[in-house]
Design a protein around this motif. Structure first.
Motif, PDB file in Angstrom:
ATOM      1  N   GLY A 102     -94.771 -56.194  62.954  1.00 46.90           N
ATOM      2  CA  GLY A 102     -96.107 -55.616  62.899  1.00 46.90           C
ATOM      3  C   GLY A 102     -96.413 -54.992  61.554  1.00 46.90           C
ATOM      4  N   LEU A 103     -95.444 -54.256  60.973  1.00 53.59           N
ATOM      5  CA  LEU A 103     -95.668 -53.606  59.682  1.00 53.59           C
ATOM      6  C   LEU A 103     -95.817 -54.622  58.562  1.00 53.59           C
ATOM      7  CD1 LEU A 103     -95.927 -51.028  58.073  1.00 53.59           C
ATOM      8  CD2 LEU A 103     -93.426 -50.899  57.930  1.00 53.59           C
ATOM      9  N   SER A 104     -95.034 -55.689  58.596  1.00 54.81           N
ATOM     10  CA  SER A 104     -95.139 -56.710  57.555  1.00 54.81           C
ATOM     11  C   SER A 104     -96.507 -57.389  57.592  1.00 54.81           C
ATOM     12  CB  SER A 104     -94.027 -57.756  57.711  1.00 54.81           C
ATOM     13  OG  SER A 104     -94.166 -58.482  58.919  1.00 54.81           O
ATOM     14  N   LEU A 120     -89.161 -64.360  45.024  1.00 59.42           N
ATOM     15  CA  LEU A 120     -88.406 -63.109  45.147  1.00 59.42           C
ATOM     16  C   LEU A 120     -88.250 -62.693  46.608  1.00 59.42           C
ATOM     17  CD1 LEU A 120     -89.950 -61.028  42.212  1.00 59.42           C
ATOM     18  CD2 LEU A 120     -87.671 -62.047  42.310  1.00 59.42           C
ATOM     19  N   LEU A 121     -89.334 -62.826  47.392  1.00 61.21           N
ATOM     20  CA  LEU A 121     -89.312 -62.347  48.773  1.00 61.21           C
ATOM     21  C   LEU A 121     -88.400 -63.181  49.657  1.00 61.21           C
ATOM     22  CD1 LEU A 121     -90.419 -60.428  50.956  1.00 61.21           C
ATOM     23  CD2 LEU A 121     -92.354 -61.988  51.236  1.00 61.21           C
ATOM     24  N   PHE A 122     -88.565 -64.512  49.592  1.00 58.68           N
ATOM     25  CA  PHE A 122     -87.885 -65.365  50.564  1.00 58.68           C
ATOM     26  C   PHE A 122     -86.526 -65.875  50.091  1.00 58.68           C
ATOM     27  CE2 PHE A 122     -92.422 -65.705  51.648  1.00 58.68           C
ATOM     28  CZ  PHE A 122     -92.349 -65.206  52.928  1.00 58.68           C
ATOM     29  N   LYS A 123     -86.250 -65.821  48.793  1.00 61.21           N
ATOM     30  CA  LYS A 123     -84.925 -66.198  48.301  1.00 61.21           C
ATOM     31  C   LYS A 123     -84.078 -64.998  47.913  1.00 61.21           C
ATOM     32  CE  LYS A 123     -83.453 -69.726  47.672  1.00 61.21           C
ATOM     33  NZ  LYS A 123     -82.575 -70.501  48.592  1.00 61.21           N
ATOM     34  N   GLY A 124     -84.720 -63.860  47.671  1.00 58.21           N
ATOM     35  CA  GLY A 124     -83.986 -62.690  47.221  1.00 58.21           C
ATOM     36  C   GLY A 124     -83.617 -61.713  48.317  1.00 58.21           C
ATOM     37  N   TRP A 129     -95.501 -67.952  59.164  1.00 54.38           N
ATOM     38  CA  TRP A 129     -94.073 -67.889  59.461  1.00 54.38           C
ATOM     39  C   TRP A 129     -93.412 -66.598  59.011  1.00 54.38           C
ATOM     40  CZ3 TRP A 129     -92.188 -71.036  62.904  1.00 54.38           C
ATOM     41  CH2 TRP A 129     -92.880 -72.223  63.160  1.00 54.38           C
ATOM     42  N   LEU A 130     -94.175 -65.716  58.357  1.00 57.54           N
ATOM     43  CA  LEU A 130     -93.615 -64.425  57.959  1.00 57.54           C
ATOM     44  C   LEU A 130     -93.073 -63.634  59.154  1.00 57.54           C
ATOM     45  CD1 LEU A 130     -93.104 -62.327  55.682  1.00 57.54           C
ATOM     46  CD2 LEU A 130     -95.365 -61.396  56.191  1.00 57.54           C
TER      47      LEU A 130
END
Length: 411
Positions: free
Chosen positions: A251-253, A294-298, A232-233
């Protein structure tokens, strides 16, 4: 065929499996638009969740099936047939005329990929002992993130999804080469295992149940969290991207996820040798939970800080996969090793397939992809607790070398 040749076949078969695993997630909005027409976001979420769950169910059944076959038919032959199987149905995906055909092909592709990941792990684990074994399994584990990285690259180079799925011709060639070279490789595999004590019985026998439970929970919790994030990213990036061309951000992620996992898997053998697998896994579960938070909440918009956070998360995903590849086969004797490892690798996928299906439903209920994926990241805490309270007994090795598990206990 010598050990190096066997290893390369295993590596490339597994690597292309990583491409196939990720390719549909990368191209999902394009495939849905081509076959279903323009749909509202909620419907795309539902369709995506369904197709991803079906692939995991195929992976689960294939992993268990090919594990049992591997103990009876032989390591190399089973790996070759599983590789041919997923290659065939990946090529057929490229020619699929309808969404239902895609669904069948994805289930069958997952069935073959699940088998490849079990058979290649067992094959490599029985070729070497001691530190070379941990290092070889760590390097093998980078094949999946390398495949994920390659899927992101394919997304850049081949915007037409039907052309991208023709990558299935590669495993067809690998499978043929493996079958041709099987006779020469049998002596290598047998020589590596000739001094291993024989054992009899079903892998579900009472003496193996504790290890089956432990291996399944530890592997399954990492798998559920990892799969939810990997799958799901791209959709999360699409939803929060401030770039007018979100295609490049997606694509970069995915390339960062693959690249971080690549580095982590490559280093995992040396890390396991230094820390032991228990401490390595505790570290992985801790960091994965922290970085997912950090990634998905920040990040309410996709900014520059999301890139290093994605890379660190992927790094520890890669380390965990190398550690798990060394840990689980060592829990069981050779006569049931492939079947038991296939069970541990794939029983968690029953829950993963169900869990990933509900991610799509939770997206709307929780107000976005970030919240839904964050909820699933709490599974890492369960994996941490199971690893922390496990006693880590393993099947004794005949070469007298202490296992990576024993070093984790006594260091």
């Amino acid at each position: 065929m010598k050990k190096t040749g066997i290893f390369l076949l295993c590596f490339f078969s597994s690597m292309v499996g990583g491409i196939i695993m990720t390719l549909m997630s990368v191209f999902l909005p394009v495939v849905v638009g081509d076959l279903q027409g323009k749909l509202p976001p909620e419907e795309i979420n539902r369709v995506g969740a369904t197709i991803n769950s079906i692939f995991i169910f195929g992976w689960m059944f294939g992993g268990v099936f090919w594990g049992i076959v591997c103990d009876r038919l032989g390591r190399m032959r089973s790996m070759a047939f599983a590789t041919l199987w997923y290659g065939l149905f990946t090529v057929l995906t490229a020619a699929a005329p309808s969404w239902w055909t895609i669904t069948v092909c994805r289930f069958c592709s997952g069935f073959g990929v699940g088998g490849v990941l079990v058979t290649t792990t067992i094959l490599v684990s029985e070729l070497w002992t001691g530190k070379p074994r941990a290092v070889a399994l760590g390097i093998l584990s980078i094949s999946i993130p390398l495949g994920i990285f390659s899927a992101g690259l394919i997304n850049f180079l081949l915007p037409v999804w039907r052309q991208a799925f023709l990558v299935g011709s590669l495993p067809l060639a690998i499978g043929v080469i493996a079958l041709i070279s099987r006779a020469g490789s049998a002596a290598e595999v047998n020589a590596a295992a000739k001094n291993t004590p024989a054992s009899s019985g079903n892998f579900l026998s009472p003496q193996y149940r504790s290890n089956l439970w432990r291996g399944s929970v530890i592997f399954g919790t990492m798998l559920i969290g990892m799969w939810a994030i990997f799958d799901w990213l791209p959709s999360w990036v699409q939803s929060v991207s401030v770039n007018t061309d979100a295609h490049q951000d997606r694509g970069l992620s995915m390339m960062l996820m693959g690249g971080g996992g690549l580095l982590g898997g490559f280093a995992s053998g040396w890390i396991m040798h230094a820390l032991g697998v228990r401490r390595t896994m505790l570290l992985c579960f801790s960091v994965c939970f922290i970085m997912a938070s950090l990634l998905f909440k920040g990040n309410h918009a996709f900014s520059g800080i999301a890139y290093p956070e994605t890379a660190v998360l992927a790094l520890f995903f890669g380390i965990s996969q190398g550690a798990l590849s060394a840990y689980i086969p060592e829990l069981f004797p050779p006569s049931i090793r492939a079947a038991a490892t296939g069970f541990c690798f794939n029983v968690g996928r029953l829950f993963t397939a169900t869990a990933v299906f509900f991610v799509g439903a939770l997206v709307s209920a929780l107000g976005g992809y970030g919240n839904a994926i964050f909820i699933f990241s709490f599974i890492f805490i369960i994996g941490f607790a199971t690893t922390y309270y496990s006693n880590h007994g393993t099947y004794p090795r005949p070469d007298g070398i202490r296992s990576v598990h024993e070093r984790g206990q006594t260091s």
